[in-house]
Design an enzyme around this catalytic site. Sequence first.
Site, PDB file in Angstrom:
ATOM      1  N   ASP A 186       1.287   5.164   0.058  1.00 13.90           N
ATOM      2  CA  ASP A 186       0.437   6.265   0.497  1.00 13.90           C
ATOM      3  C   ASP A 186       0.621   7.512  -0.348  1.00 13.90           C
ATOM      4  OD1 ASP A 186       1.423   4.966   3.548  1.00 13.90           O
ATOM      5  OD2 ASP A 186      -0.608   4.814   2.761  1.00 13.90           O
ATOM      6  N   HIS A 245      19.042  10.865  -4.659  1.00 13.68           N
ATOM      7  CA  HIS A 245      20.289  11.529  -5.007  1.00 13.68           C
ATOM      8  C   HIS A 245      20.499  12.683  -4.051  1.00 13.68           C
ATOM      9  CE1 HIS A 245      21.149   9.425  -8.705  1.00 13.68           C
ATOM     10  NE2 HIS A 245      19.899   9.524  -9.052  1.00 13.68           N
ATOM     11  N   GLU A 253       0.852  -1.194   0.000  1.00 16.20           N
ATOM     12  CA  GLU A 253       0.000   0.000   0.000  1.00 16.20           C
ATOM     13  C   GLU A 253       0.882   1.236   0.000  1.00 16.20           C
ATOM     14  OE1 GLU A 253      -3.026   0.073   2.992  1.00 16.20           O
ATOM     15  OE2 GLU A 253      -3.700  -1.949   2.515  1.00 16.20           O
ATOM     16  N   CYS A 276      24.400   9.798  -1.773  1.00 22.58           N
ATOM     17  CA  CYS A 276      25.786  10.252  -1.795  1.00 22.58           C
ATOM     18  C   CYS A 276      25.945  11.310  -0.705  1.00 22.58           C
ATOM     19  CB  CYS A 276      26.099  10.914  -3.138  1.00 22.58           C
ATOM     20  SG  CYS A 276      25.796   9.833  -4.538  1.00 22.58           S
TER      21      CYS A 276
END
Lengths: 569, 386
Positions: B118, B162, B116, B204
Site C-alpha cells: 500500500d 534500525h 499488494e 536494536c
Amino acid sequence: ELKGNKYNKNMIFIQIMLIINSFTPPPPNDQFQEEMVIRPLYSGDIYASFQFRTQWDTDFLHDGKKVSHYRLFPKSLGQVLSKFSVRELHISFTQGYWRTMQWGQPFIPSPPGAELWVWFHHTVTDVDGNWKELTNVLSGIFCASLNFIDSTNTVEPSASFKPLGLGNATDHRFLRYATLPREIVCTENLTPWKKLLPCGSKAGLAVLMKSEKLFHSSFHSQAVHIRPVCKDWQCTSTAWELRQTLNVVFDLYTSGQGKKEWSLFKMFSRTLTEACPLASSSKIYVDVTDNPGVNPLISTAVVLGDRRTYSVYDLTKKETFGQLRSLNLLLRWKGENDMLRPPLHAERYVSGFGLQKGEIHTCLYNSHPYRAYPVLLLDSLPWYLRLYVHTLTVTSKTRENKPSYIHYQPSKDRLRPHLLEMLVQLPPHSVTEVTVQFERALLKWTEYTPDPNHGFYIGSSVISALVPSIVAMDTNSTRDRPLFSSFFPTKEESSYFMRVYTEPLLVNLPTPDFSMPYNVICLTCTVVAVGYGSFYNLLTRTFQVDEPSAPLAKRLANIIRRLRGVPLL
Amino acid sequence: MVLLFVCFCLFVCFSLLVLLELSLMLALLTKATQFFSSGHTNNWAVLVCTSRFWFNYRHVANVLSVYRSVKRLGIPDSHIVLMLADDMACNHRNPKPATVFSHKNMELNVYGDDVEVDYRGYEVTVENFLRVLTGRLPPSTPRSKRLLSDDRSNILIYLTGHGGNGFLKFQDSEEISNVELADAFEQMWQKRRYNELLFIIDTCQGASMYERFYSPNIMALASSQVGEDSLSHQPDLAIGVHLMDRYTFYLLEFLEDIHPASQANMNDLFKVCPKSQCVSTPGHRTDLFLRDPGSVLITDFFGSVRKVEITREAINLTNPTELSLRNELKSEALFYVDQLPVADIIHQKPKQKDWHPPDGFILGLWSLILLVFFKTYGIKHLKHIF
C-alpha cells in the site's frame, strides 16, 4: 417448527419461479478478446506482446442513468470513469528502456517509469481537482505511488497526445499528462492488473504471467488504455474499449542461455492448456516473415508500416492443443541478415561538468533515404532545472532548422514544470540535434529525497511522428483486424503514426550537508555553555572559606563542650 | 431397610445425573464464552519496514514473512496496510528478480505472486505512518491506504528497521520516538479505533519503544532489551546480503506451525527465540492488557475472525428493472481524430490565457497614478477626457 420450515421452503420456491418468469436476460453487449504476438528479434532476444481487449456497449457519461451491472468490464475502472467524467485514460508502468536500434519498433510504446495521460469530458468544470483525485484513486487501484503526481510534474500539452478514441472536440484544456520516471514496477503492480482481466490469471493467455519470469527480462511494460471506439462498421454510436497490454522482451543471455531457441515454457515456465472461456477469440501470432515456418495457418497483417506474415494458433479450437492438451511453441532461428533500420530513432543526454550548469542534447535520427517528415517533440522538465531558452538551437546537417511551431510555457518555482513543444521537419537521412542549456537550482533542505546523492530523474521526451510507410496502410478502421495492428487509428494510406520515447535523464543537484543542523546545534550549545557559562560564573559566584575537618579528638571535645554550653574550640 | 437403600441409590443416581448435566452445561458455557470472549469482530494488520537501501534487505524480508503468515491465517489484503520503504524484489541488484527469500536454501519466497503493497518507497514516512494509525488522512486517500478499524477491531502492528534507545529510524532521514508512538496509540484509544492491540518490534534496543505506552489493551513484544542489539540470522553469498533477522526468523518458524483453528496462546509466543537462539533477550509487556495472556489465542491477532451465524429466514429479492433501449439521438458518423494535423498545428492560435482580475498591486498602482493626475490637473478637466 417443522411446519414453519415447510412453509418457508414453499415460499422460496414460488418466489424463484416468479423471478425466472419475469426476467429474461438481455443479450450480452460486451465481448472480450485476447491475443499474443511473439516476434523474434535480430539480436537473439524475443519479444512477446499480450493484448486483452474488452469492448462494452454502454454509456458511462450518460446523465441520470448509473451503470450498475458489470460483467466483463472491471467495476473499479468503470466507477472511476463515471465519477471523474473521463473520456480517455492511458496509464503504463514500464521497467527498462526500449532499445529501438536493436529491437525495432514496439507495438505499443511506453516510457520508463509510470506515465498517465487523461482526456476529460468537456462537461468537467474543475479539471485540476478531478485530475488530483483521479491520480489518488489510481494509486490505490494499481498499488503505485501515483499520488506523487501533482502540479509540479503535470503538463497540458498543446498539440501532442491527441485523443486516440472517437470524438471531434480537441480542446487541450481537458488534457493532462504526467510521468514518474522513478516509479518501480514489481509484482505488486502486476497483481491488481491481472485481477482486472475477466478470467484473472486462471485461464487463457494470462496463466503465462508469472512474475519470476516476467521481471527477469530486459524490458517489461504493462498498460491500461481506455477509450471510446466505434460500436460497428457504421460508426454511428460509441462503445467503450478497455485494452490491457503487456510487452516483455527476454534477453538472449540472462533468460535464453545464449541459444536462439525459445519456447513458451522457456519464456514463461508454463504452457497453455485452454483459452479463457469468456473470450470470443483467443489467438497466438508468431512473426515468421523472415523465417518461414511449417504451420499451414498463415495470415498477413500490415503493422508499423510493413506487411508481416504471421502463423496463427487459435486457442478456442481443441485441435490446437493436441493429445497432451497443452500448447508449447518452439521457435528456432538463425538470423544472419541485418535488421531494417527503424525510420525514426531518438537519443537524449546531458553534457557539461560540475553541479552548476549543463546542457541537454536531444538527437533525432531520420533514416529514410529520401522522404522528410514532421515530428512533434514534447519536453517536460522540472522547475529545478532553470532553462536558458535563448540558447535553444535546432540544427540538422550543421544548418539551423527553424521549427514551424513552438509552444513554450516557462516554469514557476515549486508550482509548474517547463513545457516545450516543437514541430520540426526532419530532412531525409539526417541527424537533427536540439540543444538547450540549463542551470541547476538549490532546493530547500526538506525538499530533498532520503537518498539525494542518487540524483533526480527527468522524464523522457515524447516524439510523435507521421512516418511514411513502406506498404499502403488500411484506413478502414472497423474491419476485423488483429488487435496489435489496430491500436493507432490511421487516416491516410501513405503514412502511419508513431510515438518514440527517449531515455530519462539522471541529473545530480547540489546537495547540502545534511548533518549541518546537528553540527550547528552542537557547536552553538558548546560555545554558549563554555563561553557564556564561565562568564556568568565569574560574575555571580561567591567564594567561602571552608575550614578543613578537625581531627577526631577535637571533634569529641567540641561535642562535650556543646553539651556543657561552653564556646567551641 | 431395603426401602432406605433404594432411596439412597436413587438419590445418588439423581445427584450424579445432575452433576453430569451441570458439568456438560459448564463445558458448553466455557466453550461459548471462549468463542465470544475475545470481544473482537474484525482483524487488521499494519506492517511497516522503515529501511531503505539494498543492504537492508533483511528488514523487507522480515515484514514480508509476517505479511505472508498473516495472509495465510486469514486476514485479507483489504485489511492489511503494508508499508515497504524500498523495493528489494525488483531491485536491479537482486540476482533473482521478483523474489525475496528468508533463508539461503531459497525454499520460501516470502514475496510471493499475490502481494499488494500500500505504501512504498518515499511514501513511508513518520507522518504517513502516524496518519494511518490515527486515521487523519487527506480525503482523497484510497481505501486500501486507510486503516478503517473500529472499536471491535484487533490490530497487529509490526515494525522493523534500525532503532535505538527510544527511537526508530525511518528511511535514514527521520525518526519516530517512543513518546510519539505512545501518544498515537492514546489517540487511537480515545477515538475507539481498536479493541486490542499487539505491537511487535524487531530492531536494536526494541524494548525501549514500548516503555512509554499508557493506553489500555496493548500487548507489546520486542526482539531485544535496552542496551542490546538485534542480530541478523545469516548472510547469503549468492545474493550478497543478510536475509533475515534472528527474532523474525524464529517467529516465522513458529507461525508456520499455526493454522486458523490452532489453540496456541500468547505464552507460546513469548517463548519464541530464547537467548540461546537470538543472542539478544526478547522482551514483552502485558501490564496494560486486561485479559490473561494465557487465554489470548495467537489467531486473535494473526488470524481473522470467521464467526458465522446460520439463518433459516428467507429474503425477498426484488425484480430487476428492465433495461431501457438507448435512443439513437445522433445518426451522423463519428470519426477518429487526426493524430498529427500538421497544418492545424502550424496555424494554431496561441492559447488564450485565462483572464484574471488585476491583483492588489496593479490596482493600487493605477489608483495612485490617477490620483496624482487628477490632483495635478484638477477635476474640471474630467469632462474633456470623457
